[in-house]
Design a protein around this motif. Sequence first.
Motif, PDB file in Angstrom:
ATOM      1  N   VAL A 160     -24.106  -1.633  66.634  1.00 37.00           N
ATOM      2  CA  VAL A 160     -24.674  -2.125  65.377  1.00 37.00           C
ATOM      3  C   VAL A 160     -25.450  -3.398  65.692  1.00 37.00           C
ATOM      4  O   VAL A 160     -24.987  -4.254  66.452  1.00 37.00           O
ATOM      5  N   PHE A 161     -26.637  -3.522  65.117  1.00 36.41           N
ATOM      6  CA  PHE A 161     -27.466  -4.699  65.338  1.00 36.41           C
ATOM      7  C   PHE A 161     -27.398  -5.604  64.109  1.00 36.41           C
ATOM      8  O   PHE A 161     -27.751  -5.181  63.007  1.00 36.41           O
ATOM      9  N   PHE A 162     -26.942  -6.836  64.310  1.00 37.63           N
ATOM     10  CA  PHE A 162     -26.880  -7.805  63.220  1.00 37.63           C
ATOM     11  C   PHE A 162     -27.953  -8.863  63.479  1.00 37.63           C
ATOM     12  O   PHE A 162     -27.811  -9.715  64.358  1.00 37.63           O
ATOM     13  N   CYS A 163     -29.046  -8.788  62.702  1.00 37.71           N
ATOM     14  CA  CYS A 163     -30.227  -9.607  62.966  1.00 37.71           C
ATOM     15  C   CYS A 163     -30.700 -10.313  61.697  1.00 37.71           C
ATOM     16  O   CYS A 163     -31.739  -9.952  61.112  1.00 37.71           O
ATOM     17  N   PRO A 164     -29.969 -11.325  61.230  1.00 39.30           N
ATOM     18  CA  PRO A 164     -30.364 -12.005  59.996  1.00 39.30           C
ATOM     19  C   PRO A 164     -31.621 -12.861  60.143  1.00 39.30           C
ATOM     20  O   PRO A 164     -32.219 -13.252  59.144  1.00 39.30           O
ATOM     21  N   ILE A 187     -29.339  -1.338  61.800  1.00 39.90           N
ATOM     22  CA  ILE A 187     -29.624  -2.765  61.830  1.00 39.90           C
ATOM     23  C   ILE A 187     -29.226  -3.386  60.497  1.00 39.90           C
ATOM     24  O   ILE A 187     -29.540  -2.847  59.430  1.00 39.90           O
ATOM     25  N   ALA A 188     -28.488  -4.483  60.567  1.00 39.28           N
ATOM     26  CA  ALA A 188     -28.037  -5.192  59.371  1.00 39.28           C
ATOM     27  C   ALA A 188     -28.727  -6.553  59.338  1.00 39.28           C
ATOM     28  O   ALA A 188     -28.727  -7.279  60.345  1.00 39.28           O
ATOM     29  N   HIS A 189     -29.301  -6.884  58.181  1.00 43.64           N
ATOM     30  CA  HIS A 189     -30.005  -8.158  58.046  1.00 43.64           C
ATOM     31  C   HIS A 189     -29.153  -9.205  57.331  1.00 43.64           C
ATOM     32  O   HIS A 189     -29.531 -10.376  57.289  1.00 43.64           O
ATOM     33  N   ASN A 190     -28.040  -8.781  56.766  1.00 43.49           N
ATOM     34  CA  ASN A 190     -27.166  -9.717  56.062  1.00 43.49           C
ATOM     35  C   ASN A 190     -25.720  -9.202  56.141  1.00 43.49           C
ATOM     36  O   ASN A 190     -25.463  -8.117  56.683  1.00 43.49           O
ATOM     37  N   GLN A 191     -24.824  -9.952  55.579  1.00 42.14           N
ATOM     38  CA  GLN A 191     -23.409  -9.644  55.696  1.00 42.14           C
ATOM     39  C   GLN A 191     -23.022  -8.325  55.028  1.00 42.14           C
ATOM     40  O   GLN A 191     -22.259  -7.527  55.577  1.00 42.14           O
ATOM     41  N   SER A 192     -23.541  -8.071  53.850  1.00 43.90           N
ATOM     42  CA  SER A 192     -23.188  -6.839  53.150  1.00 43.90           C
ATOM     43  C   SER A 192     -23.666  -5.615  53.923  1.00 43.90           C
ATOM     44  O   SER A 192     -22.978  -4.592  53.989  1.00 43.90           O
TER      45      SER A 192
END
Length: 240
Positions: A160-164, A187-192
């Motif tokens: 999983v890519f977490f890229c805020p 890809i996740a841009h925020n916590q939710s």
Amino acid sequence: GYTAAIVSSAEIIPNYEEAFKANRGVVTALGIPKTDPLFDTNFVAGNARAVRTKYNIPDDHRVVLFAPTFRGTFQEEAHYNAAWVDWEQVLNAPALAKTTVLIKHHPFIRDFTTLVPEHPRLRNVTADRDMTAFLCAADVLVTDYSSSIFEYSLLDRPIVFFCPDLEAYQGDRGFYYPLEEYLCGPIAHNQSELVEALNIKKPSLAKVRELRHKFMDACDGHSTQRVVDQLILPALDLKP
């Protein structure tokens, strides 16, 4: 000044030739010796057990390894914004009730002890330098722009890519290839969005395998032998 350099796949030879200003033939795709143990099922299982025992992780818990890279250009200014994730809130999500998160910040991060809150299902493993052991133990890798995705792809597990801060990072440091060629998972841009990505029941591994084929296809568990036979012994004027 290099007479030989080894890389993980033929795909990236031109990148290294450019970076090292090397003549054709100096860079060869013999694989990376340190990846050889990842093809040993006993090694992988043994390290996974050791990590679970050392950090008191229940057998029925999924292990999520959160391993972002640092922000900043130099080691002296390396940092990470802990405010991007409220881990207590993430772990309180019903779908993550049986999940333990290992947080491993980059070694350049000096204040890592202040970046990880107290929680019974959260472990700060930054001080432990053995990244390979944590890759073996992780059921899911959560990272951003870290090269850990390449070694982890050899284990055929979800990423999983977490890229805020994606836009800012692209404008600041950028990538050798378009980001889309590295993205082998949600890809996740925020916590939710991070919680949502971690809640995918059966994540597809097709993109992980594509990444492995493109960037790691010279790594097959026999890289050390090739380096010895094709580089070291000939340099010593010895035959394999």
